[in-house]
Design a protein around this motif. Structure first.
Motif, short mmCIF file in Angstrom:
data_model
loop_
_atom_site.label_atom_id
_atom_site.label_comp_id
_atom_site.label_asym_id
_atom_site.label_seq_id
_atom_site.Cartn_x
_atom_site.Cartn_y
_atom_site.Cartn_z
N LEU A 59 -63.45 -79.88 -10.30
CA LEU A 59 -64.55 -79.60 -11.23
C LEU A 59 -65.47 -78.51 -10.68
CD1 LEU A 59 -65.29 -83.22 -12.44
CD2 LEU A 59 -64.35 -81.34 -13.81
N ASP A 60 -65.70 -78.53 -9.37
CA ASP A 60 -66.51 -77.46 -8.75
C ASP A 60 -65.83 -76.10 -8.94
OD1 ASP A 60 -68.50 -79.17 -7.91
OD2 ASP A 60 -67.77 -79.30 -5.84
N LEU A 61 -64.53 -76.06 -8.68
CA LEU A 61 -63.78 -74.79 -8.81
C LEU A 61 -63.75 -74.30 -10.25
CD1 LEU A 61 -60.82 -75.48 -6.37
CD2 LEU A 61 -62.61 -73.75 -6.08
N PHE B 173 -53.95 -74.65 -7.82
CA PHE B 173 -53.50 -75.57 -6.77
C PHE B 173 -54.35 -76.84 -6.75
CE2 PHE B 173 -51.58 -71.66 -4.84
CZ PHE B 173 -50.26 -72.11 -4.89
N ALA B 174 -55.64 -76.73 -7.01
CA ALA B 174 -56.49 -77.93 -7.07
C ALA B 174 -56.05 -78.82 -8.23
CB ALA B 174 -57.96 -77.53 -7.21
N ALA B 175 -55.69 -78.21 -9.35
CA ALA B 175 -55.19 -78.98 -10.50
C ALA B 175 -53.88 -79.67 -10.15
CB ALA B 175 -54.99 -78.05 -11.70
N ARG C 7 -59.12 -84.00 -17.86
CA ARG C 7 -59.36 -83.35 -19.16
C ARG C 7 -59.79 -81.90 -18.99
NH1 ARG C 7 -62.31 -88.60 -21.67
NH2 ARG C 7 -60.41 -89.66 -22.32
N ALA C 8 -60.61 -81.63 -17.97
CA ALA C 8 -61.08 -80.26 -17.73
C ALA C 8 -59.93 -79.34 -17.36
CB ALA C 8 -62.14 -80.25 -16.63
N VAL C 9 -59.00 -79.84 -16.56
CA VAL C 9 -57.88 -78.98 -16.17
C VAL C 9 -56.95 -78.73 -17.35
CG1 VAL C 9 -56.21 -80.68 -15.28
CG2 VAL C 9 -56.32 -78.41 -14.28
N LEU C 10 -56.76 -79.72 -18.18
CA LEU C 10 -55.93 -79.51 -19.38
C LEU C 10 -56.58 -78.47 -20.30
CD1 LEU C 10 -54.68 -83.11 -20.25
CD2 LEU C 10 -53.45 -81.28 -19.05
N ALA C 11 -57.89 -78.57 -20.46
CA ALA C 11 -58.61 -77.58 -21.28
C ALA C 11 -58.51 -76.19 -20.65
CB ALA C 11 -60.07 -77.99 -21.44
N LEU D 17 -58.34 -89.09 -4.57
CA LEU D 17 -58.28 -88.59 -5.95
C LEU D 17 -59.67 -88.23 -6.45
CD1 LEU D 17 -57.04 -87.96 -8.71
CD2 LEU D 17 -57.09 -90.43 -9.19
N GLU D 18 -60.63 -89.08 -6.22
CA GLU D 18 -61.98 -88.82 -6.68
C GLU D 18 -62.58 -87.59 -6.01
OE1 GLU D 18 -60.81 -91.78 -5.62
OE2 GLU D 18 -60.76 -92.87 -7.53
N ARG D 19 -62.32 -87.44 -4.71
CA ARG D 19 -62.80 -86.25 -3.99
C ARG D 19 -62.12 -84.99 -4.52
NH1 ARG D 19 -61.62 -87.32 1.86
NH2 ARG D 19 -62.60 -85.30 2.18
#
Length: 147
Positions: free
Chosen positions: A141-143, A110-112, A12-16, A133-135
């Motif tokens: 989220l950190d980036l 790239f992380a997304a 959700r964060a990457v989509l936002a 996936l979790e890592r």
């Protein structure tokens, strides 16, 4: 529904983030052209005890340093399998301010990309150890500054 809460939050964060009109044209930089290898998979970097040799030039061509470096440090084989410290690695390069800004944005992108590939329906899901996936979700989220 099959996603754990952390992965769902990263998704959700990457989509936002993508919907927030990234990239901002003011932060786009045309860096010095370089020969880009184009596939930073760790298996494409061979160490002979003296130097690193690149193989697999299928995706190679013209590129720029910021893109190549961001792609390299965010490739799943680099951080998940080789445990390369992205910040320490990037600090070895004399990047311009514009390239540094571009690397930050491209690392997020790239992380997304890797979150999407590591989803249960993604092409990298079965090829990586459980928990990747979790890592990756936590890394993204950190980036994004969303932790």
């Amino acid at each position: 529904r099959r996603l754990d809460p952390l992965s769902r939050r990263a998704y959700r964060a990457v989509l936002a983030w993508l919907d927030s009109r990234w990239p901002n044209p003011a932060t786009s930089v045309s860096g010095q052209p370089v020969f880009a290898q184009g596939d930073p998979n760790l298996a494409n970097h061979l160490w002979d005890g003296y130097g690193v040799h690149l193989v697999d030039f299928e995706a190679s061509g013209r590129g720029d340093r910021a893109t190549e470096l961001a792609d390299f440090v965010e490739h799943v084989t680099m951080w998940a399998h080789a445990a390369i410290d992205a910040e320490a690695f990037l600090d070895r390069f004399d990047l311009s301010l514009g390239e540094r800004v571009q690397v930050v944005h491209l690392r997020r992108l790239f992380a997304a990309f890797w979150v999407m590939r590591l989803l249960p329906s993604g092409t990298a899901y079965e090829r990586n150890p459980p928990g990747t996936l979790e890592r990756q979700a936590s890394r993204l989220l950190d980036l994004l500054g969303s932790t």
